[in-house]
Write an enzyme that holds these catalytic residues in place. Structure first.
Site, PDB file in Angstrom:
ATOM      1  N   ASN A   1       0.881  -1.171   0.000  1.00 54.54           N
ATOM      2  CA  ASN A   1       0.000   0.000   0.000  1.00 54.54           C
ATOM      3  C   ASN A   1       0.914   1.215   0.000  1.00 54.54           C
ATOM      4  OD1 ASN A   1      -1.777   2.023   0.648  1.00 54.54           O
ATOM      5  ND2 ASN A   1      -2.307   1.252   2.674  1.00 54.54           N
ATOM      6  N   GLY A   2       0.703   2.166  -0.926  1.00 53.73           N
ATOM      7  CA  GLY A   2       1.561   3.350  -0.973  1.00 53.73           C
ATOM      8  C   GLY A   2       2.113   3.563  -2.371  1.00 53.73           C
TER       9      GLY A   2
END
Ligand code: G6P
Length: 609
Positions: A98-99
């Site tokens: 995530n990111g």
């Protein structure tokens, strides 16, 4: 935004991972996947669309295994499809992420030179290859992850497994949330406590830069420089019930109806008939707030609108200058910070990347201190602020924020009263504002009874493509919030204007196809608003007015409708008028058949820039 769940257990983890992903659906996503390690082999299933689509694929060909990672993806690099969905696998490594990795293009080229072949367009696959490269150089998984994250620029929360290291999952976070769920003989990773509530309520909140290794029996956290650290276990108060939909058709509807209770919770033990109680802002709070000479508020989306309401309140009642700015703008420009300015971050989730970055940036700019107004006690924004005021709305699942907004208004009203008292607001007016705030939960309850009338109104919008929202004074941000709600979930293009601005442009758009929704409180601006509305009427526009019952608004216009509401007083009116606007957006969306709780392209918690 992307969600992560990972598990190491004696039992088969795929069903647990799927349940965890379902609990994270509220964050918004466009594809899902999971991978399980069993006897040196990794089984993976991925699908575009909902978790249940991925689940059907899994159920058609289930696989056993006690170590696994899973993901819901909200596309950043590469379109939503199966190939770009996580987990990604390269060599021995399987990863979910995530990111956004900012230097991924350069890393990708270097890794291609070393012989790695990439099948997706994602930055995540590049991380997988880099970890694999370190593994082939003889490192253990934890060391390889550590070496990799040191080479990354950008934000990440990851969970990784190595085919040759059974029973272990390594996680890491920087700029995106990740926490550990501690079970008995089994351990988990998740993006938030909600993902894990079905398996454990014992949570370790990781700090920025932390790396964690979990196995069935152990959890060990390390800092970015590789040192083992202790991070305490906390008991999450979340219950599985709190995230149930109950009798309601959608979470959004449930959350709209929870507002009287949520606002009452936010006010509880913080205010009584004499006013705001001491220490509401923490032990050092009163001392710090006594020095405040001005306020800068920074937030995104709906939280930004709450900040705009607070500007009217604080300037009006405490006579202190207030600036409100969206976090993505604030963080990249130089602001002037006069001495004695308080920085206020408003965020439902406490993890919004721009708001968090703005708060960190504010440290450099010489504020008196920072105050977080937030709904998630263990969130990054709360942990990093000097002072905090929790909104106590309970978990908000619907992407379109509702009870988070009205509880933010309740919290900001407490701040306003606190500052107003210190800055000499007249005693009688202070008492009046206090009384108004105390009756807000009851008045919100009354406003909810308008639902049947709002449903009738909603039918007028089903075939529309555009709508204008108008308000004046403190009701202008309420109109902005009403327009945002409508566009988010019904996909009708909606804009809000300060009603006085109508004739400076938007009036050109008004014809019989353009509904105009106005918020009309009872106050000094009422007559001015009526004149603005005449301008709409004269152009044949359809006028929907939400009017204070005390406002003497003429009967139903030829085209349109007037809906009367007890606004409960000038101070609390913005929170009260919000309710019918939320209900309107909700019922229009239901009639149009959209995915109300998870509208297309949107995420609940925006943890990337
Ligand atoms: C997203 C959500 C909005 C929310 C905004 C700010 O865009 O969809 O509902 O208002 O983020 O989120 P925050 O958690 O910081 O209040």
């Amino acid at each position: 935004m992307c969600g992560i769940v990972a598990a190491t257990a004696q039992r088969d983890v795929a069903p647990l991972l799927i349940a965890g992903l379902k609990a994270l659906e509220y964050r918004g996503y466009d594809s899902a996947g999971l991978a399980v390690l069993e006897d040196g082999e990794v089984h993976r299933v991925r699908a575009k669309g909902k978790v249940r689509e991925m689940e059907s694929l899994y159920l058609a060909a289930p696989f056993p295994g006690g170590t696994g990672i899973a993901h819901t993806r909200w596309a950043t690099h590469g379109v939503p499809n199966e190939v770009n969905a996580h987990p990604h696998m390269i060599g021995r490594v399987t990863i979910v992420h995530n990111g956004i990795i900012e230097n991924y293009a350069k890393l990708r080229t270097d890794l291609q030179v070393k012989g790695y072949v990439f099948t997706s367009e994602t930055d995540t696959e590049v991380m997988a290859a880099l970890i694999d490269l370190h593994l082939t150089q003889g490192m253990k998984l934890r060391e390889a992850v550590l070496a990799t994250v040191r080479e990354l620029e950008g934000a990440y929360a990851i969970a990784v497994i190595d085919r040759d290291e059974p029973g272990h999952v390594v996680g890491a976070r920087r700029g995106a949330p990740l926490l550990v769920g501690v079970g008995i003989g089994e351990n988990f990773l998740g993006s938030d406590a909600q993902a894990l509530v079905q398996v454990t309520n014992k949570i370790i909140y990781l700090e920025e830069g932390d790396i964690v290794e979990i196995s069935r029996e152990n959890v060990q956290v390390y800092t970015l420089d590789g040192k083992a650290v202790e991070r305490g276990i906390q008991e999450s108060e979340l219950s599985a019930d709190a995230v149930e939909r109950g009798e309601y058709r959608h979470y959004m509807q449930k959350e709209i109806f929870e507002q009287p209770h949520a606002v009452a919770n936010t006010l509880e033990a913080r205010i009584n008939a004499h006013g705001v109680l001491p220490n509401v802002f923490g032990i050092d709070g009163d001392e710090l707030l006594a020095k405040v000479k001005g306020v800068h508020i920074v937030a995104c989306g709906t939280s930004y609108h709450a900040g705009l309401v607070a500007k009217y309140w604080i300037e009006d009642y405490a006579r202190l200058p207030v600036n409100v700015e969206v976090a993505s703008e604030y963080r990249y420009r130089e602001t002037v910070v006069p001495e004695g300015t308080l920085f206020v971050a408003i965020s439902q989730s406490g993890e919004t990347a721009d708001t968090l970055a703005a708060m960190r940036e504010s440290r450099r700019r010489g504020y008196l201190g920072t105050l977080a107004i937030c709904n998630v006690p263990e969130s990054s924004v709360v942990r990093e602020a000097d002072l905090k005021l929790m909104t106590r709305a309970g978990p908000e699942i619907g992407v379109a924020s509702t009870k988070a907004f009205t509880t933010q208004l309740a919290a900001l009203a407490l701040l306003t009263l606190h500052l107003a008292k210190q800055h000499g607001l007249d005693e009688a007016r202070y008492r009046d504002l206090t009384e108004q705030l105390l009756r807000l939960p009851r008045i919100l309850d009354e406003a909810l009874k308008l639902e049947p009338q709002v449903i009738e109104l909603a039918e007028r919008f089903v075939q529309r493509h555009h709508a204008l929202f108008l308000g004046r004074g403190v009701e202008y941000p309420v109109a902005m919030e009403g327009a945002l709600k409508l566009k988010e979930i019904s996909y009708i293009h909606a804009e809000a204007y300060a009603a006085g601005e109508l004739k400076h442009g938007p009036l050109a758009l008004v014809d019989e196809d353009m509904p105009v929704i106005a918020v009309a409180p009872n106050g000094p601006l009422l007559d001015k608003l009526k004149s603005n509305l005449q301008e709409v009427r004269a152009r044949g526009g359809e006028l929907i007015v939400f009017a204070d019952a005390k406002a003497h608004f003429d009967g139903n216009p030829a085209r349109g409708a007037v809906l009367r509401i007890d606004a409960g007083g000038d101070f609390i009116a913005p929170a009260v008028f919000t309710v019918p606007l939320q209900l309107l957006a909700y019922h229009v969306a239901v009639l149009r058949g959209t995915d109300v709780d998870q509208p297309r392209n949107l995420a609940k918690s925006v943890t990337v820039e």
